[in-house]
Design a protein around this motif. Structure first.
Motif, mmCIF file in Angstrom:
data_model
loop_
_atom_site.group_PDB
_atom_site.id
_atom_site.type_symbol
_atom_site.label_atom_id
_atom_site.label_comp_id
_atom_site.label_asym_id
_atom_site.label_seq_id
_atom_site.Cartn_x
_atom_site.Cartn_y
_atom_site.Cartn_z
ATOM 1 N N PHE A 83 0.885 -1.676 0.071
ATOM 2 C CA PHE A 83 -0.273 0.129 -0.338
ATOM 3 C C PHE A 83 0.720 1.078 -0.522
ATOM 4 C CE2 PHE A 83 -1.606 3.336 2.037
ATOM 5 C CZ PHE A 83 -3.188 3.870 1.730
ATOM 6 N N LEU A 84 1.774 1.605 0.927
ATOM 7 C CA LEU A 84 2.614 2.278 1.222
ATOM 8 C C LEU A 84 3.807 2.943 -0.273
ATOM 9 C CD1 LEU A 84 4.329 1.981 4.393
ATOM 10 C CD2 LEU A 84 2.510 3.943 3.538
ATOM 11 N N ASP A 85 4.214 1.854 -0.940
ATOM 12 C CA ASP A 85 4.887 1.854 -1.798
ATOM 13 C C ASP A 85 3.869 2.124 -3.304
ATOM 14 O OD1 ASP A 85 7.222 1.017 -1.202
ATOM 15 O OD2 ASP A 85 6.370 -1.054 -1.831
ATOM 16 N N PHE A 87 1.287 3.937 -2.315
ATOM 17 C CA PHE A 87 0.881 5.361 -2.495
ATOM 18 C C PHE A 87 1.819 6.956 -2.762
ATOM 19 C CE2 PHE A 87 0.424 8.601 0.929
ATOM 20 C CZ PHE A 87 -0.878 9.035 1.018
ATOM 21 N N TRP A 88 2.960 6.427 -2.494
ATOM 22 C CA TRP A 88 3.725 7.181 -2.718
ATOM 23 C C TRP A 88 4.762 6.732 -3.892
ATOM 24 C CZ3 TRP A 88 4.465 11.459 0.673
ATOM 25 C CH2 TRP A 88 4.476 10.932 2.116
ATOM 26 N N ALA A 89 4.134 6.166 -5.105
ATOM 27 C CA ALA A 89 4.901 5.943 -6.504
ATOM 28 C C ALA A 89 4.673 7.212 -7.008
ATOM 29 C CB ALA A 89 4.546 4.684 -6.806
ATOM 30 N N THR A 90 3.331 7.897 -6.889
ATOM 31 C CA THR A 90 3.086 8.629 -8.562
ATOM 32 C C THR A 90 3.870 9.755 -7.445
ATOM 33 O OG1 THR A 90 1.215 6.976 -8.682
ATOM 34 C CG2 THR A 90 1.256 10.082 -9.044
ATOM 35 N N PRO A 91 3.368 10.391 -6.177
ATOM 36 C CA PRO A 91 4.208 11.600 -5.562
ATOM 37 C C PRO A 91 5.215 11.667 -6.071
ATOM 38 C CG PRO A 91 2.574 10.678 -4.272
ATOM 39 C CD PRO A 91 2.716 9.650 -5.275
ATOM 40 N N LEU A 92 6.397 10.680 -5.587
ATOM 41 C CA LEU A 92 7.426 10.827 -5.385
ATOM 42 C C LEU A 92 7.952 10.543 -6.861
ATOM 43 C CD1 LEU A 92 8.460 7.679 -2.845
ATOM 44 C CD2 LEU A 92 8.840 10.169 -2.693
ATOM 45 N N GLU A 93 7.422 10.027 -7.638
ATOM 46 C CA GLU A 93 7.733 10.422 -8.734
ATOM 47 C C GLU A 93 7.451 11.909 -9.704
ATOM 48 O OE1 GLU A 93 10.082 9.235 -12.872
ATOM 49 O OE2 GLU A 93 9.623 8.437 -11.564
ATOM 50 N N ARG A 94 6.586 12.618 -9.419
ATOM 51 C CA ARG A 94 6.197 13.606 -10.013
ATOM 52 C C ARG A 94 7.360 14.562 -9.200
ATOM 53 N NH1 ARG A 94 -0.134 13.946 -8.282
ATOM 54 N NH2 ARG A 94 -0.419 12.971 -10.856
ATOM 55 N N LEU A 95 7.921 14.555 -7.689
ATOM 56 C CA LEU A 95 8.858 15.191 -7.355
ATOM 57 C C LEU A 95 10.568 15.212 -7.540
ATOM 58 C CD1 LEU A 95 10.482 17.009 -4.439
ATOM 59 C CD2 LEU A 95 9.490 14.555 -3.138
ATOM 60 N N LYS A 96 10.253 13.708 -8.671
ATOM 61 C CA LYS A 96 12.084 13.343 -9.159
ATOM 62 C C LYS A 96 11.534 14.308 -10.213
ATOM 63 C CE LYS A 96 13.796 10.048 -11.413
ATOM 64 N NZ LYS A 96 14.130 8.899 -12.424
ATOM 65 N N GLU A 97 10.843 14.361 -10.975
ATOM 66 C CA GLU A 97 10.638 14.879 -12.761
ATOM 67 C C GLU A 97 10.943 16.304 -12.443
ATOM 68 O OE1 GLU A 97 7.054 14.325 -14.020
ATOM 69 O OE2 GLU A 97 7.641 11.751 -14.145
#
Length: 113
Positions: A83-85, A87-97
């Motif tokens: 669940f946590l993976d 949950f964070w996958a999209t926001p972390l990808e956006r932050l990285k971009e």
């Protein structure tokens, strides 16, 4: 895993003492007294923390004569991790971009003109 069960598990993981005890029973079952000692908690505090971990489904308990032996329920822990993976996958990808774009363009937050 229901939403309530997931919330209980995340709440249980919020405390560093409970996380420490969960790590201690990851690969092997241990008695409550050993967990209390290793986590630097009183027996009473450890008992309360173990109760919360058990109620959240993160540990299983086995009674052996007068001892209670605890072991991580890796299937439940994996559900929470999944669940946590997600949950964070999209926001972390956006932050990285965003960070990479700012780095390429030379723009950084808080940089004066």
């Amino acid at each position: 895993m229901t939403a309530t069960a997931l919330e209980d598990a995340i709440r249980a993981l919020a405390h560093p003492g409970r996380r420490a005890m969960l790590r201690l029973v990851w690969d092997d079952e241990r008695p409550a007294t050993a967990l209390a000692e290793a986590a630097g908690l009183s027996k009473s505090a450890a008992s309360q923390h173990l109760k919360l971990l058990r109620e959240a489904g993160l540990v299983q308990v086995r009674v052996d004569a007068t001892r209670r032996l605890y072991r991580a329920d890796l299937a439940k822990v994996a559900e929470v991790a999944g669940f946590l993976d997600d949950f964070w996958a999209t926001p972390l990808e956006r932050l990285k971009e965003t960070a990479e774009t700012r780095h390429r363009t030379g723009r950084t937050k808080g940089r004066g003109a």
